[in-house]
Design a protein around this motif. Structure first.
Motif, PDB file in Angstrom:
ATOM      1  N   MET A 131       0.835  -1.392   0.055  1.00 15.10           N
ATOM      2  CA  MET A 131      -0.049   0.114   0.071  1.00 15.10           C
ATOM      3  C   MET A 131       1.169   1.231   0.014  1.00 15.10           C
ATOM      4  O   MET A 131       0.718   2.063  -0.808  1.00 15.10           O
ATOM      5  N   PHE A 132       1.671   1.329   1.088  1.00 10.40           N
ATOM      6  CA  PHE A 132       2.563   2.514   1.286  1.00 10.40           C
ATOM      7  C   PHE A 132       3.402   2.574   0.107  1.00 10.40           C
ATOM      8  O   PHE A 132       3.819   3.788  -0.463  1.00 10.40           O
ATOM      9  N   LYS A 133       4.282   1.614  -0.656  1.00  2.00           N
ATOM     10  CA  LYS A 133       5.043   1.657  -1.862  1.00  2.00           C
ATOM     11  C   LYS A 133       4.243   2.310  -3.130  1.00  2.00           C
ATOM     12  O   LYS A 133       4.696   3.293  -3.655  1.00  2.00           O
ATOM     13  N   LYS A 134       3.006   1.864  -3.161  1.00  3.52           N
ATOM     14  CA  LYS A 134       2.241   2.474  -4.249  1.00  3.52           C
ATOM     15  C   LYS A 134       1.865   3.866  -4.037  1.00  3.52           C
ATOM     16  O   LYS A 134       1.831   4.826  -4.842  1.00  3.52           O
ATOM     17  N   ALA A 135       1.637   4.257  -2.766  1.00  9.29           N
ATOM     18  CA  ALA A 135       1.231   5.756  -2.282  1.00  9.29           C
ATOM     19  C   ALA A 135       2.217   6.705  -2.515  1.00  9.29           C
ATOM     20  O   ALA A 135       2.019   7.662  -3.034  1.00  9.29           O
ATOM     21  N   TYR A 136       3.416   6.383  -2.124  1.00  5.00           N
ATOM     22  CA  TYR A 136       4.606   7.069  -2.175  1.00  5.00           C
ATOM     23  C   TYR A 136       4.773   7.347  -3.661  1.00  5.00           C
ATOM     24  O   TYR A 136       4.975   8.518  -3.912  1.00  5.00           O
ATOM     25  N   GLU A 137       4.743   6.409  -4.543  1.00  2.00           N
ATOM     26  CA  GLU A 137       4.972   6.427  -5.885  1.00  2.00           C
ATOM     27  C   GLU A 137       3.939   7.329  -6.685  1.00  2.00           C
ATOM     28  O   GLU A 137       4.091   8.070  -7.619  1.00  2.00           O
ATOM     29  N   GLY A 138       2.617   7.054  -6.180  1.00  2.00           N
ATOM     30  CA  GLY A 138       1.583   7.706  -6.728  1.00  2.00           C
ATOM     31  C   GLY A 138       0.991   8.976  -6.289  1.00  2.00           C
ATOM     32  O   GLY A 138       0.273   9.575  -6.902  1.00  2.00           O
ATOM     33  N   GLY A 139       1.620   9.662  -5.168  1.00  2.00           N
ATOM     34  CA  GLY A 139       1.467  10.769  -4.829  1.00  2.00           C
ATOM     35  C   GLY A 139       0.196  11.008  -4.014  1.00  2.00           C
ATOM     36  O   GLY A 139      -0.565  12.198  -4.131  1.00  2.00           O
ATOM     37  N   TYR A 140      -0.451  10.070  -3.371  1.00  2.44           N
ATOM     38  CA  TYR A 140      -1.373   9.934  -2.676  1.00  2.44           C
ATOM     39  C   TYR A 140      -1.308   9.160  -1.311  1.00  2.44           C
ATOM     40  O   TYR A 140      -0.152   8.715  -0.992  1.00  2.44           O
ATOM     41  N   ALA A 141      -1.937   9.170  -0.221  1.00  2.00           N
ATOM     42  CA  ALA A 141      -2.064   8.771   0.916  1.00  2.00           C
ATOM     43  C   ALA A 141      -3.081   7.771   1.084  1.00  2.00           C
ATOM     44  O   ALA A 141      -4.406   8.041   0.720  1.00  2.00           O
ATOM     45  N   VAL A 142      -2.828   6.750   2.132  1.00  2.00           N
ATOM     46  CA  VAL A 142      -4.042   5.878   2.250  1.00  2.00           C
ATOM     47  C   VAL A 142      -4.569   6.472   3.538  1.00  2.00           C
ATOM     48  O   VAL A 142      -4.158   6.497   4.512  1.00  2.00           O
ATOM     49  N   GLY A 143      -5.896   6.420   3.760  1.00  2.00           N
ATOM     50  CA  GLY A 143      -6.613   6.648   4.966  1.00  2.00           C
ATOM     51  C   GLY A 143      -6.785   5.800   5.992  1.00  2.00           C
ATOM     52  O   GLY A 143      -6.914   4.427   6.031  1.00  2.00           O
ATOM     53  N   ALA A 144      -6.505   6.088   7.231  1.00  2.00           N
ATOM     54  CA  ALA A 144      -6.501   5.043   8.273  1.00  2.00           C
ATOM     55  C   ALA A 144      -7.697   5.533   9.109  1.00  2.00           C
ATOM     56  O   ALA A 144      -7.293   6.543   9.866  1.00  2.00           O
ATOM     57  N   GLU A 171     -11.049  13.912  -2.011  1.00  2.00           N
ATOM     58  CA  GLU A 171     -10.651  15.209  -2.141  1.00  2.00           C
ATOM     59  C   GLU A 171      -9.371  15.546  -1.114  1.00  2.00           C
ATOM     60  O   GLU A 171      -8.748  16.567  -1.437  1.00  2.00           O
ATOM     61  N   VAL A 172      -9.070  14.657  -0.381  1.00  2.00           N
ATOM     62  CA  VAL A 172      -7.964  14.753   0.723  1.00  2.00           C
ATOM     63  C   VAL A 172      -6.819  13.785   0.454  1.00  2.00           C
ATOM     64  O   VAL A 172      -5.541  14.113   0.178  1.00  2.00           O
ATOM     65  N   LEU A 173      -7.254  12.527   0.417  1.00  2.00           N
ATOM     66  CA  LEU A 173      -6.130  11.284   0.275  1.00  2.00           C
ATOM     67  C   LEU A 173      -5.775  11.160  -1.065  1.00  2.00           C
ATOM     68  O   LEU A 173      -4.640  10.814  -1.421  1.00  2.00           O
ATOM     69  N   GLY A 174      -6.705  11.393  -2.192  1.00  2.00           N
ATOM     70  CA  GLY A 174      -6.375  11.125  -3.439  1.00  2.00           C
ATOM     71  C   GLY A 174      -6.099   9.567  -3.836  1.00  2.00           C
ATOM     72  O   GLY A 174      -5.476   9.162  -4.870  1.00  2.00           O
ATOM     73  N   SER A 175      -6.763   8.748  -2.969  1.00  2.00           N
ATOM     74  CA  SER A 175      -6.750   7.299  -3.234  1.00  2.00           C
ATOM     75  C   SER A 175      -7.822   6.544  -3.897  1.00  2.00           C
ATOM     76  O   SER A 175      -7.662   5.588  -4.216  1.00  2.00           O
ATOM     77  N   GLU A 176      -8.711   7.429  -4.551  1.00  2.00           N
ATOM     78  CA  GLU A 176      -9.756   6.724  -5.325  1.00  2.00           C
ATOM     79  C   GLU A 176      -9.230   6.051  -6.543  1.00  2.00           C
ATOM     80  O   GLU A 176      -8.075   6.610  -7.341  1.00  2.00           O
TER      81      GLU A 176
END
Length: 312
Positions: free
Chosen positions: A9-22, A304-309
């Protein structure tokens, strides 16, 4: 799909410029609302459980509710995370029960003791296929069992992060750059401000390493006003502006914790029903409105905040 760790999850989020919601969970309706939103928007998801939630709902009940949510969610990746584990014992208990991620919060200790405690948890967790989040710096505010005064709060020192990560073997790092636990994050008139200079320096020192923001609820004024309408005293509740969180999510921040916003949305829905329909006594009548508020809120955060859609 079974529960997963946050590594991919975090590897993809870092590379994709978004965050995962916890998102913090406490009961069935909150879990349903969160997972329903993430499933519809195809977003990866972290469901996290605090020490307070474990005491309230019973660890077995919460674990089974999360397992049911995983079945219903289909193919989106979901991690189950312990939020703010204060000692080795609670982290071990969660690892042994099937959590895929735990946080050991040694931030109240000295630097050396924080390293010792964090490494102890990391060694056990990694041997059991679980990942670990550590913390450097202290966030102010009150949330469940976390209570840090403004006087005791401190920003993360970028000069310490390399040594901390190397010596502990931790998988992600929670930092303090101006967020705060709870709904009452700032004094009246105080302007919220995140220290992006600290974040940038940390990213420079440990490039590619996943960073976590705690205390990152925006405290939606829509829900604040609705609760106040029915007698709740939230006049001074101020959160972190969403544009600041989106900026953080586009950098090294791969995980953003959201709890107070969920409480506000859930409570606002329930108060609305009970205030307008005093004769209602069927819990399903008001809990389902709280659940819908949760789903609406989480959908907004994802888009709108995380960008994880669409990143599942």
């Amino acid at each position: 799909m079974a529960l997963v760790t946050t590594t991919e999850m975090f590897k993809k989020a870092y590379e994709g410029g978004y965050a995962v919601g916890a998102f913090n969970v406490n009961n069935m309706e909150i879990i349903q609302g969160i997972v329903g939103a993430a499933a519809e928007l195809k977003s990866p998801l972290i469901l996290q459980v605090s020490a307070g939630a474990r005491k309230y709902a019973n660890p077995t009940y919460l674990k089974k509710l999360v397992e049911a949510a995983v079945i219903e969610a289909g193919d989106i990746p979901i991690a189950l995370h312990l939020d703010h584990g204060e000692d080795f014992e609670i982290c071990k208990a969660c690892i042994d029960s099937g959590f895929t991620s735990v946080m050991i919060d040694g931030s109240k200790h000295s630097f050396e003791e924080n390293i010792r405690l964090t490494k102890q948890v990391v060694d056990y967790a990694h041997a059991h296929g679980c990942v670990v989040e550590g913390e450097l710096g202290k966030l102010a505010g009150i949330e469940d069992d976390v209570n840090v005064s403004a006087e005791d709060a401190s920003y993360t020192n970028p000069a310490e992060v390399e040594e901390f990560v190397k010596r502990t073997g931790v998988d992600s790092l929670a930092i303090a750059i101006g967020t705060s636990h709870g709904a009452f994050k700032f004094k009246p008139g105080q302007k919220p401000q995140l220290r992006f200079d600290i974040l940038e320096e940390i990213e420079r020192r440990i490039p590619g390493f996943p960073i976590v923001l705690h205390g990152a609820s925006s405290v939606s004024q829509e829900y604040v006003k609705e609760i106040q309408q029915y007698g709740g005293n939230l006049a001074d509740a101020i959160g972190i502006p969403e544009e600041m969180l989106r900026q953080a999510a586009s950098s090294a921040v791969c995980k953003i914790n959201i709890d107070s916003d969920l409480r506000l949305a859930f409570t606002a829905g329930i108060r609305n029903v009970l205030s307008n329909n005093p004769a209602v006594f069927d819990p399903r009548s008001y809990l389902k409105v709280g659940r819908e508020n949760i789903k609406t809120l989480v959908s907004h955060k994802i888009k709108e905040v995380l960008g994880s859609e669409g990143q599942a």
